[in-house]
Write an enzyme that holds these catalytic residues in place. Structure first.
Site, mmCIF file in Angstrom:
data_model
loop_
_atom_site.group_PDB
_atom_site.id
_atom_site.type_symbol
_atom_site.label_atom_id
_atom_site.label_comp_id
_atom_site.label_asym_id
_atom_site.label_seq_id
_atom_site.Cartn_x
_atom_site.Cartn_y
_atom_site.Cartn_z
ATOM 1 N N HIS A 128 4.651 0.787 -0.170
ATOM 2 C CA HIS A 128 4.049 -0.449 -0.705
ATOM 3 C C HIS A 128 5.029 -1.120 -1.663
ATOM 4 O O HIS A 128 5.313 -2.307 -1.545
ATOM 5 C CB HIS A 128 2.756 -0.140 -1.455
ATOM 6 C CG HIS A 128 2.301 -1.276 -2.323
ATOM 7 N ND1 HIS A 128 1.517 -2.314 -1.861
ATOM 8 C CD2 HIS A 128 2.566 -1.560 -3.627
ATOM 9 C CE1 HIS A 128 1.308 -3.190 -2.845
ATOM 10 N NE2 HIS A 128 1.939 -2.759 -3.925
ATOM 11 N N HIS A 133 7.170 -5.248 -2.515
ATOM 12 C CA HIS A 133 7.642 -5.923 -3.741
ATOM 13 C C HIS A 133 9.145 -6.169 -3.788
ATOM 14 O O HIS A 133 9.575 -7.224 -4.250
ATOM 15 C CB HIS A 133 7.283 -5.072 -4.972
ATOM 16 C CG HIS A 133 5.840 -5.096 -5.331
ATOM 17 N ND1 HIS A 133 5.225 -6.171 -5.932
ATOM 18 C CD2 HIS A 133 4.876 -4.159 -5.181
ATOM 19 C CE1 HIS A 133 3.941 -5.893 -6.143
ATOM 20 N NE2 HIS A 133 3.701 -4.697 -5.686
ATOM 21 N N GLU A 174 0.462 -9.668 -5.684
ATOM 22 C CA GLU A 174 -0.085 -8.678 -4.743
ATOM 23 C C GLU A 174 -0.678 -9.331 -3.496
ATOM 24 O O GLU A 174 -0.495 -8.813 -2.388
ATOM 25 C CB GLU A 174 -1.157 -7.827 -5.431
ATOM 26 C CG GLU A 174 -0.620 -6.854 -6.477
ATOM 27 C CD GLU A 174 0.323 -5.787 -5.910
ATOM 28 O OE1 GLU A 174 0.897 -5.036 -6.700
ATOM 29 O OE2 GLU A 174 0.512 -5.705 -4.680
ATOM 30 N N SER A 193 2.585 -5.185 2.956
ATOM 31 C CA SER A 193 2.641 -3.743 3.239
ATOM 32 C C SER A 193 1.360 -3.253 3.928
ATOM 33 O O SER A 193 1.201 -2.044 4.143
ATOM 34 C CB SER A 193 2.842 -2.972 1.924
ATOM 35 O OG SER A 193 1.770 -3.252 1.037
HETATM 36 N N1 HBI Z 1 2.131 0.496 -12.572
HETATM 37 N N2 HBI Z 1 3.768 1.503 -11.243
HETATM 38 C C1 HBI Z 1 2.906 0.481 -11.456
HETATM 39 N N3 HBI Z 1 2.842 -0.530 -10.559
HETATM 40 C C2 HBI Z 1 1.995 -1.583 -10.742
HETATM 41 O O1 HBI Z 1 1.955 -2.515 -9.921
HETATM 42 C C3 HBI Z 1 1.172 -1.610 -11.897
HETATM 43 C C4 HBI Z 1 1.289 -0.545 -12.806
HETATM 44 N N4 HBI Z 1 0.507 -0.555 -13.924
HETATM 45 C C5 HBI Z 1 -0.382 -1.659 -14.259
HETATM 46 C C6 HBI Z 1 -0.448 -2.693 -13.204
HETATM 47 N N5 HBI Z 1 0.320 -2.653 -12.111
HETATM 48 C C7 HBI Z 1 -1.414 -3.843 -13.309
HETATM 49 O O2 HBI Z 1 -2.647 -3.339 -13.717
HETATM 50 C C8 HBI Z 1 -0.953 -4.894 -14.333
HETATM 51 O O3 HBI Z 1 -0.709 -6.088 -13.631
HETATM 52 C C9 HBI Z 1 -1.986 -5.172 -15.320
HETATM 53 FE FE FE Z 2 1.935 -3.635 -5.889
#
Ligand code: HBI
Ligand code: FE
Length: 265
Positions: A128, A133, A174, A193
């Site tokens: 993913h 990303h 996303e 993804s």
């Molecule tokens: N941690 N590794 C990882 N990847 C994410 O996309 C991610 C995260 N922690 C918080 C988060 N995304 C979302 O909740 C934030 O946009 C708030």
């Molecule tokens: Fe993501």
């Protein structure tokens, strides 16, 4: 240290910023074969459903035969937009997450899903994160926006506005759609993804597809366990950058007193 047990990653060896070694040698032949099958399945779909910018970006990447070595990717990525990917055990707390983004570091999960999770997985895995990303981090305007989003995240934490700001991430980074001359196309990582939602978000008449509208997005709730009921459509990454440039402080203050919209509103 993350304590909730249901997260799958190994957080015991994570640094204070939650980074870990990728340990590429630990991936098995089966892991690489599963990763390759996931890339092959999505590659058949992205030709029809991904936005052109993703295509241009993914050509800069040598993604496909096996799980990539993050260090190999970082050389080209740093040259392109100053971003690097940093290995993490999985989801990390908002503070470290936003700090990484604000410093042009994208956290990429090191573990790969199991074969039985081929079609759906709850937590982001290396497929993913990498396939969804990483390619757009090579796009300069998108990359600038994501760094600004990281800075905005740190500010939102101070203003207790994370719930609203995470909706912006959700409906763009996303699950975002972009308008093109041939119709809407996906740029969101959760779409690119996904084996099923990538066609659904473009072809299916059921979900709402609305023009990008910051305040509407900040108020619209989302579900993480099913296809989206609503998508938001940008004209371009330039528009996304422009429309999210203002200081959100007064917007948060105003919206805080207004109720949220349901996902299918
Ligand atoms: N941690 N590794 C990882 N990847 C994410 O996309 C991610 C995260 N922690 C918080 C988060 N995304 C979302 O909740 C934030 O946009 C708030
Ligand atoms: Fe993501």
């Amino acid at each position: 240290m993350i304590t909730n047990p249901q997260l799958r990653g190994d957080y015991t060896r994570a640094a204070p910023d939650y980074s870990v070694e990728q340990d590429w040698a630990a991936y098995t032949r089966e892991d690489h074969a599963l990763f390759r099958r996931l890339v092959e399945r999505q590659s058949r779909l992205v030709a029809r459903y991904a936005c052109p910018e993703w295509f241009e970006a993914v050509s800069a990447l040598d993604a496909g035969r096996e799980i990539p070595k993050f260090d190999d990717i970082n050389r080209g990525l740093a040259r392109a937009t100053g971003w690097r990917i940093v290995a993490v055990p999985g989801l990390i707390p908002d503070g470290p997450f936003f700090t990484h983004l604000a410093n042009r570091r994208f956290p990429v999960t090191v573990w790969l899903r199991k074969p039985e999770e081929f079609d759906y997985i709850v937590e982001p895995d290396v497929f993913h994160d990498f396939f969804g990303h990483v390619p757009l981090l090579f796009d300069p305007v998108y990359a600038d926006h994501l760094a600004e989003y990281g800075k905005g995240g740190l500010k939102a934490m101070r203003l207790d506005a994370i719930t609203m700001l995470s909706r912006l991430y959700w409906y763009t980074i996303e699950f975002g759609l972009m308008k093109t001359a041939d119709g809407v196309r996906a740029y969101g990582a959760g779409l690119l993804s996904s084996g099923g939602e990538l066609a659904y978000c473009v072809d299916d008449p059921k979900p709402h597809r609305r023009p990008f509208e910051l305040e509407r997005i900040l108020r619209t709730e989302y579900r993480i366990d099913r296809y989206q009921d609503s998508y938001f459509v940008i004209e371009s990454f330039e528009q996304l950058m422009r429309d999210t440039a203002p200081d959100f402080t007064p917007i948060y203050a105003r919206l805080k007193h207004l109720g949220p919209f349901l996902p299918d509103a």
